[in-house]
Design a protein around this motif. Structure first.
Motif, PDB file in Angstrom:
ATOM      1  N   ILE A 151      42.496 -14.167 -81.890  1.00 42.71           N
ATOM      2  CA  ILE A 151      42.601 -13.080 -82.863  1.00 42.71           C
ATOM      3  C   ILE A 151      43.318 -11.878 -82.249  1.00 42.71           C
ATOM      4  O   ILE A 151      44.237 -11.300 -82.850  1.00 42.71           O
ATOM      5  N   PHE A 152      42.939 -11.490 -81.027  1.00 35.18           N
ATOM      6  CA  PHE A 152      43.557 -10.331 -80.394  1.00 35.18           C
ATOM      7  C   PHE A 152      45.028 -10.573 -80.089  1.00 35.18           C
ATOM      8  O   PHE A 152      45.863  -9.677 -80.272  1.00 35.18           O
ATOM      9  N   ASN A 153      45.372 -11.773 -79.630  1.00 33.42           N
ATOM     10  CA  ASN A 153      46.765 -12.000 -79.252  1.00 33.42           C
ATOM     11  C   ASN A 153      47.666 -12.224 -80.460  1.00 33.42           C
ATOM     12  O   ASN A 153      48.788 -11.717 -80.501  1.00 33.42           O
ATOM     13  N   GLU A 154      47.202 -12.984 -81.448  1.00 36.12           N
ATOM     14  CA  GLU A 154      48.028 -13.181 -82.641  1.00 36.12           C
ATOM     15  C   GLU A 154      48.278 -11.851 -83.346  1.00 36.12           C
ATOM     16  O   GLU A 154      49.353 -11.632 -83.914  1.00 36.12           O
ATOM     17  N   SER A 155      47.308 -10.959 -83.307  1.00 31.23           N
ATOM     18  CA  SER A 155      47.490  -9.630 -83.899  1.00 31.23           C
ATOM     19  C   SER A 155      48.499  -8.826 -83.093  1.00 31.23           C
ATOM     20  O   SER A 155      49.304  -8.077 -83.656  1.00 31.23           O
ATOM     21  N   ALA A 156      48.463  -8.956 -81.768  1.00 28.75           N
ATOM     22  CA  ALA A 156      49.426  -8.252 -80.916  1.00 28.75           C
ATOM     23  C   ALA A 156      50.846  -8.740 -81.177  1.00 28.75           C
ATOM     24  O   ALA A 156      51.804  -7.953 -81.166  1.00 28.75           O
ATOM     25  N   LYS A 157      51.001 -10.027 -81.424  1.00 28.59           N
ATOM     26  CA  LYS A 157      52.329 -10.584 -81.687  1.00 28.59           C
ATOM     27  C   LYS A 157      52.981  -9.934 -82.905  1.00 28.59           C
ATOM     28  O   LYS A 157      54.209  -9.820 -82.973  1.00 28.59           O
ATOM     29  N   GLU A 158      52.181  -9.504 -83.855  1.00 29.42           N
ATOM     30  CA  GLU A 158      52.723  -8.881 -85.059  1.00 29.42           C
ATOM     31  C   GLU A 158      53.435  -7.563 -84.754  1.00 29.42           C
ATOM     32  O   GLU A 158      54.219  -7.082 -85.569  1.00 29.42           O
ATOM     33  N   THR A 159      53.171  -6.974 -83.595  1.00 24.64           N
ATOM     34  CA  THR A 159      53.839  -5.731 -83.204  1.00 24.64           C
ATOM     35  C   THR A 159      54.743  -5.947 -81.998  1.00 24.64           C
ATOM     36  O   THR A 159      55.096  -4.989 -81.303  1.00 24.64           O
ATOM     37  N   GLY A 160      55.106  -7.180 -81.738  1.00 23.70           N
ATOM     38  CA  GLY A 160      56.062  -7.483 -80.687  1.00 23.70           C
ATOM     39  C   GLY A 160      55.490  -7.534 -79.294  1.00 23.70           C
ATOM     40  O   GLY A 160      56.241  -7.538 -78.313  1.00 23.70           O
ATOM     41  N   GLY A 161      54.157  -7.576 -79.175  1.00 22.06           N
ATOM     42  CA  GLY A 161      53.532  -7.560 -77.865  1.00 22.06           C
ATOM     43  C   GLY A 161      52.630  -8.745 -77.617  1.00 22.06           C
ATOM     44  O   GLY A 161      52.623  -9.727 -78.371  1.00 22.06           O
ATOM     45  N   GLU A 162      51.853  -8.633 -76.572  1.00 25.48           N
ATOM     46  CA  GLU A 162      50.924  -9.689 -76.172  1.00 25.48           C
ATOM     47  C   GLU A 162      49.679  -9.028 -75.594  1.00 25.48           C
ATOM     48  O   GLU A 162      49.769  -8.118 -74.772  1.00 25.48           O
ATOM     49  N   ARG A 163      48.519  -9.469 -76.052  1.00 24.18           N
ATOM     50  CA  ARG A 163      47.257  -8.973 -75.520  1.00 24.18           C
ATOM     51  C   ARG A 163      46.261 -10.123 -75.471  1.00 24.18           C
ATOM     52  O   ARG A 163      46.159 -10.904 -76.424  1.00 24.18           O
ATOM     53  N   HIS A 164      45.523 -10.209 -74.360  1.00 26.55           N
ATOM     54  CA  HIS A 164      44.470 -11.206 -74.224  1.00 26.55           C
ATOM     55  C   HIS A 164      43.209 -10.526 -73.719  1.00 26.55           C
ATOM     56  O   HIS A 164      43.270  -9.533 -72.978  1.00 26.55           O
ATOM     57  N   VAL A 165      42.076 -11.065 -74.095  1.00 27.28           N
ATOM     58  CA  VAL A 165      40.803 -10.561 -73.606  1.00 27.28           C
ATOM     59  C   VAL A 165      40.658 -10.973 -72.148  1.00 27.28           C
ATOM     60  O   VAL A 165      40.803 -12.152 -71.810  1.00 27.28           O
ATOM     61  N   ARG A 166      40.377 -10.018 -71.278  1.00 34.65           N
ATOM     62  CA  ARG A 166      40.198 -10.337 -69.864  1.00 34.65           C
ATOM     63  C   ARG A 166      38.737 -10.731 -69.634  1.00 34.65           C
ATOM     64  O   ARG A 166      37.890  -9.922 -69.285  1.00 34.65           O
ATOM     65  N   TYR A 167      38.468 -12.006 -69.835  1.00 29.39           N
ATOM     66  CA  TYR A 167      37.112 -12.528 -69.668  1.00 29.39           C
ATOM     67  C   TYR A 167      36.769 -12.743 -68.196  1.00 29.39           C
ATOM     68  O   TYR A 167      37.655 -12.904 -67.348  1.00 29.39           O
ATOM     69  N   VAL A 168      35.488 -12.786 -67.919  1.00 30.28           N
ATOM     70  CA  VAL A 168      35.003 -13.413 -66.687  1.00 30.28           C
ATOM     71  C   VAL A 168      35.207 -14.908 -66.894  1.00 30.28           C
ATOM     72  O   VAL A 168      34.738 -15.479 -67.882  1.00 30.28           O
ATOM     73  N   THR A 169      35.946 -15.546 -65.995  1.00 31.70           N
ATOM     74  CA  THR A 169      36.361 -16.930 -66.226  1.00 31.70           C
ATOM     75  C   THR A 169      35.972 -17.845 -65.073  1.00 31.70           C
ATOM     76  O   THR A 169      35.643 -17.402 -63.968  1.00 31.70           O
ATOM     77  N   GLU A 170      36.037 -19.149 -65.359  1.00 34.86           N
ATOM     78  CA  GLU A 170      35.797 -20.188 -64.372  1.00 34.86           C
ATOM     79  C   GLU A 170      36.682 -21.376 -64.717  1.00 34.86           C
ATOM     80  O   GLU A 170      37.221 -21.463 -65.831  1.00 34.86           O
ATOM     81  N   THR A 171      36.825 -22.289 -63.783  1.00 36.95           N
ATOM     82  CA  THR A 171      37.613 -23.496 -64.028  1.00 36.95           C
ATOM     83  C   THR A 171      36.682 -24.625 -64.449  1.00 36.95           C
ATOM     84  O   THR A 171      35.715 -24.954 -63.740  1.00 36.95           O
ATOM     85  N   VAL A 172      36.953 -25.208 -65.624  1.00 36.14           N
ATOM     86  CA  VAL A 172      36.157 -26.309 -66.162  1.00 36.14           C
ATOM     87  C   VAL A 172      37.100 -27.477 -66.423  1.00 36.14           C
ATOM     88  O   VAL A 172      38.001 -27.376 -67.252  1.00 36.14           O
TER      89      VAL A 172
END
Length: 498
Positions: A151-172
């Protein structure tokens, strides 16, 4: 009566399973107020105001509520009711095939950053009492968190940009996935009709870092959703929306990507009450939009983005809270912009807006004359008319005046313009299409016709597109010559850089 809504999913894996993710809610205010000056509880809708208070001063004094009994002070817009298709008292089932074995075949986050733990991050928590369903729902929570990122990134694309949620992540299984913490608290805190006991229990368990936003999937049936909201409008990295700890909560009847994105959106700074289309209660009034809905008896909702698929996207016209490259002089160029939040991974923010970016939305409209019952602000409100005789949306008209009339857009600084679209008003009741019309721009000392105009056809029931030699100007004027004694008007004007 609650409106019917689509519940389109944001990721194909979730869509195939039919899980609702729509992020706009059905209204937070119940009829009447309690003795504390808050709306009365409506437990069936998840509208529980116990434990909240109004404060005339302090960090929650600007139209927000304070969560009593927490330290530091936490502000919120209040609880959100469930959207259509979800019920606070009916738990959402786990995604089909949501097991550790199935995790090997589902999608991963599109973008991950660094070591997965350092710096400002959103941390996903599954919060439960004596009964845990962690193993059963782990893959569901991962998938929903990834849906929020979509949702955050597809919305950012509408204004010519890119945004992602910076989650706490792990490799699965070789893929980068959001971490989901298993957090057990006392049943009394889990099920309290008050958010503070749960918040305090979660903090006591160690989830109180200043570099964290916590996305809580709570195994209870008290709320649909509720989130912290700082209400800080400063355009600065020091904005309180850029710090933690902050919490976004979705209970088990509303475990969906849309609800989670809505509540996380609050913690990231949406929607400030001074925004152009703010409801005054932490939301917006121009549908369709994850953060927009009728959240008070006196709030009027306008359908500005007519495509309901935008119901799972942020900031309908990207003028209230989310734009990766806002136009100079616009609200988001001057006030806090969620797209600048430090908990998001930024990319493409310096890109120019898409070629169809309508610059008229950031201008101020004025006119030679406006009928008392019409509005010149209609010409750049972003609403696409259904016909020249639009009887539903706002309009600009000059009745009973005839002859030459004009309406113009004024920006706070020069804009590069090369194309415009005009939609003529014709109500067959005194306002007709003009006999002729043209575009003019302000040279800095006088108005002049735009050079190299492609032509000015007089057409009803459609946008008329005019291309011209590029100009740099702070004002664009539409000049209309009435047909005989009739008056003239416009429904919409759009302006573009290319």
């Amino acid at each position: 009566m609650p409106r019917k809504r689509t519940t389109r999913l944001v990721v194909a894996a979730v869509a195939a399973l039919g899980l609702a993710v729509t992020g706009a809610f059905m209204g937070t205010a119940s009829a009447g107020e309690s003795s504390a000056g808050l709306p009365k509880n409506d437990a069936a809708k998840g509208l529980v105001y116990d434990g909240l208070q109004r404060r005339a001063a302090g960090p929650c004094g600007a139209g927000l509520l304070e969560v009593k009994g927490t330290s530091p002070i936490m502000c919120t817009h209040g609880p959100d009711a469930a959207p259509a298709g979800l019920s606070v008292k009916t738990p959402v089932p786990a995604l089909a095939g949501s097991t550790a074995k199935a995790a090997a075949t589902v999608q991963s986050l599109a973008v991950c950053e660094g070591d997965g733990t350092s710096g400002r991050r959103v941390e996903v928590l599954y919060i439960h009492g004596s009964t845990s369903r962690y193993t059963q729902y782990l893959e569901t929570f991962r998938t929903l968190a990834e849906g929020v990122d979509t949702i955050f990134n597809e919305s950012a694309k509408e204004t010519g940009g890119e945004r992602h949620v910076r989650y706490v992540t792990e490799t699965v299984n070789g893929a980068c996935r959001p971490v989901v913490r298993d957090v057990k608290i006392a049943d009394s805190a889990l099920n309290a009709n008050d958010w503070a006991p749960l918040l305090n229990a979660v903090k006591a368990a160690g989830y109180n870092r200043t570099d964290r936003k916590y996305l809580q999937f709570v195994d209870a049936n008290v709320y649909c959703g509720i989130g912290g909201l700082a209400g800080d409008t400063r355009k600065s990295d020091a904005n309180r929306s850029n710090t933690g700890p902050e919490y976004a909560r979705a209970d088990n009847g509303c475990w969906s990507a849309g609800v989670a994105a809505h509540e996380l959106g609050h913690t990231l700074g949406a929607v400030n009450n001074n925004a152009p289309n703010a409801s005054g209660y932490g939301h917006c009034t121009d549908e369709w939009d994850v953060m927009c809905y009728k959240d008070g008896d006196n709030v009027v909702i306008r359908t500005v983005c007519t495509n309901r698929s935008h119901d799972d996207r942020l900031d309908c016209n990207h003028d209230d809270y989310y734009h990766t490259n806002p136009p100079a002089g616009s609200y988001l160029a001057q006030y806090y912009n969620v797209a600048d939040n430090l908990f998001l991974i930024k990319g493409g923010g310096s890109n120019p807006p898409p070629q169809d970016s309508n610059l008229a939305r950031s201008a101020t409209a004025s006119a030679s004359y406006t009928s008392a019952w019409e509005s010149v602000a209609a010409i750049n409100d972003g609403i696409d008319p259904p016909s020249s005789n639009d009887t539903v949306n706002p309009r600009w008209g000059t009745w009973p005046n005839s002859g030459q009339q004009w309406a113009e857009l004024t920006w706070s600084s020069n804009q590069t313009l090369k194309r415009a679209q005009v939609y003529l008003f014709d109500d067959n009741q005194g306002i007709d299409v003009p006999s002729s019309w043209k575009l003019q721009y302000w040279t800095g000392s006088a108005y002049a016709d735009v050079p190299g105009a492609s032509g000015y056809p007089v057409t009803a029931n459609a946008y008329i597109t005019v291309t011209f030699t590029q100009v740099s100007t702070a004002r664009l004027r539409v000049v209309l010559q009435s047909n005989g004694t009739s008056s003239v008007g416009l429904l919409e004007v759009k302006a573009f850089a290319s």
